[in-house]
Design a protein around this motif. Structure first.
Motif, PDB file in Angstrom:
ATOM      1  N   LEU A  83     -14.115  29.168 -26.871  1.00  0.00           N
ATOM      2  CA  LEU A  83     -12.797  28.881 -26.325  1.00  0.00           C
ATOM      3  C   LEU A  83     -12.277  27.563 -26.896  1.00  0.00           C
ATOM      4  N   SER A  85      -9.092  24.542 -26.865  1.00  0.00           N
ATOM      5  CA  SER A  85      -8.161  23.956 -25.911  1.00  0.00           C
ATOM      6  C   SER A  85      -6.739  24.483 -26.078  1.00  0.00           C
ATOM      7  N   THR A  86      -6.465  25.181 -27.181  1.00  0.00           N
ATOM      8  CA  THR A  86      -5.141  25.769 -27.358  1.00  0.00           C
ATOM      9  C   THR A  86      -4.830  26.798 -26.278  1.00  0.00           C
ATOM     10  N   SER A  87      -5.861  27.307 -25.617  1.00  0.00           N
ATOM     11  CA  SER A  87      -5.653  28.290 -24.559  1.00  0.00           C
ATOM     12  C   SER A  87      -4.921  27.692 -23.365  1.00  0.00           C
ATOM     13  N   ASP A  99       4.319  30.078 -18.332  1.00  0.00           N
ATOM     14  CA  ASP A  99       3.346  31.121 -17.997  1.00  0.00           C
ATOM     15  C   ASP A  99       3.428  31.602 -16.549  1.00  0.00           C
ATOM     16  N   HIS A 149      -9.596  33.944 -24.903  1.00  0.00           N
ATOM     17  CA  HIS A 149      -8.306  33.249 -25.005  1.00  0.00           C
ATOM     18  C   HIS A 149      -7.248  33.938 -24.156  1.00  0.00           C
ATOM     19  N   VAL A 150      -7.181  35.252 -24.246  1.00  0.00           N
ATOM     20  CA  VAL A 150      -6.204  36.007 -23.459  1.00  0.00           C
ATOM     21  C   VAL A 150      -6.476  35.852 -21.967  1.00  0.00           C
ATOM     22  N   VAL A 152      -8.099  33.389 -20.343  1.00  0.00           N
ATOM     23  CA  VAL A 152      -7.832  32.035 -19.843  1.00  0.00           C
ATOM     24  C   VAL A 152      -6.343  31.745 -19.824  1.00  0.00           C
ATOM     25  N   SER A 153      -5.657  32.041 -20.911  1.00  0.00           N
ATOM     26  CA  SER A 153      -4.237  31.717 -20.987  1.00  0.00           C
ATOM     27  C   SER A 153      -3.413  32.505 -19.971  1.00  0.00           C
TER      28      SER A 153
END
Length: 263
Positions: A83, A85-87, A99, A149-150, A152-153
């Motif tokens: 993972l 941090s961009t997430s 979001d 990523h999906v 978490v984001s």
């Protein structure tokens, strides 16, 4: 002094502006503009630089360090799944406005972030990831970078505001109820995340982040943090020194709304 050449628009700043305008109403454009200028010069100053390099360096080092400090199993799982941090970068850039599916979440987030230390959004990001409901969802996700990523984001999209219930019962016991009063064991209220984030901030205050990052690099064998990470922790722009992120009662109205009414 002019901000021309110093501040650079980024995709997502319009989300911040829209939430402020939504709370103040269309008849207060001057006040909305003044609030945006204040945020641009202080809370969001690193996001409005020529690029995100300083902000990204800060997140790359502080976010996993805070994760490990407050939930080592979640940290280990997410790091194993690569993972980045961009997430959570979008949460920090737009204060969750891009979001969140609930406009009440946006209002509550902005109320807390304006009143709190500029690093509060990072602590809220950690609180969102380690929340018991969310961590269970993450552990149930396939361990591959794209899937994680999906997962978490998308956590903030599932968070709901519970202001209506708090104000209705007067004691803040609406955290596990939907707007129609039914119990929702799978719903997380944004107030829960704020409460957890403030608790995290009291345990590891922003002034301690550089030391935490150095400790994290030592225990994980990572690259020691450059001095710029310490400089990336912005000072609290408020005239008083805050230990926590949000001292306002949950039952009060939004600070943005009260500013509109008093102006």
């Amino acid at each position: 002094p002019t901000d021309a050449g110093r501040l650079h628009y980024y995709q997502g700043f319009h989300d911040v502006a829209s939430v402020i305008l939504l709370n103040l109403g269309p008849s207060r454009p001057e006040l909305a503009s003044a609030i945006l200028r204040r945020l641009a010069r202080h809370h969001l100053r690193d996001a409005l630089r020529e690029d995100f390099s300083l902000l990204a360096a800060f997140l790359d080092r502080s976010f996993p360090a805070l994760l490990r400090a407050f939930d080592e199993p979640v940290h280990d799982f997410l790091m194993h799944c690569e993972l980045g941090s961009t997430s959570v970068l979008g949460w920090v850039l737009t204060w969750c406005a891009h979001d969140a599916a609930d406009s009440g979440v946006c209002s509550r987030a902005f109320d807390a972030f304006i009143a709190g230390h500029p690093t509060l959004p990072v602590y809220v990001a950690v609180a969102a990831v380690v929340h018991p409901r969310n961590r269970a969802r993450l552990f149930a996700t396939e361990c591959c970078p794209a899937m994680i990523h999906v997962a978490v984001s998308g956590l903030i999209a599932g968070v709901r505001s519970n202001w209506a219930e708090d104000e209705a019962d007067g004691n803040g016991e609406g955290d596990d109820k939907a707007r129609d009063g039914t119990a929702t064991a799978t719903t997380t209220s944004f107030q829960e995340l704020i409460d957890d984030a403030v608790s995290f901030m009291r345990n590891v205050p922003p002034r301690s982040l550089p030391a935490l990052v150095q400790w994290y690099a030592q225990v994980t064998g990572g690259v020691p943090a450059p001095s710029s990470v310490g400089a990336a922790v912005p000072p609290d722009p408020s005239p008083r020194n805050r230990r926590g992120g949000d001292r306002r009662s949950r039952k009060g109205k939004s600070r943005l709304s009260r500013s509109a009414q008093s102006s």
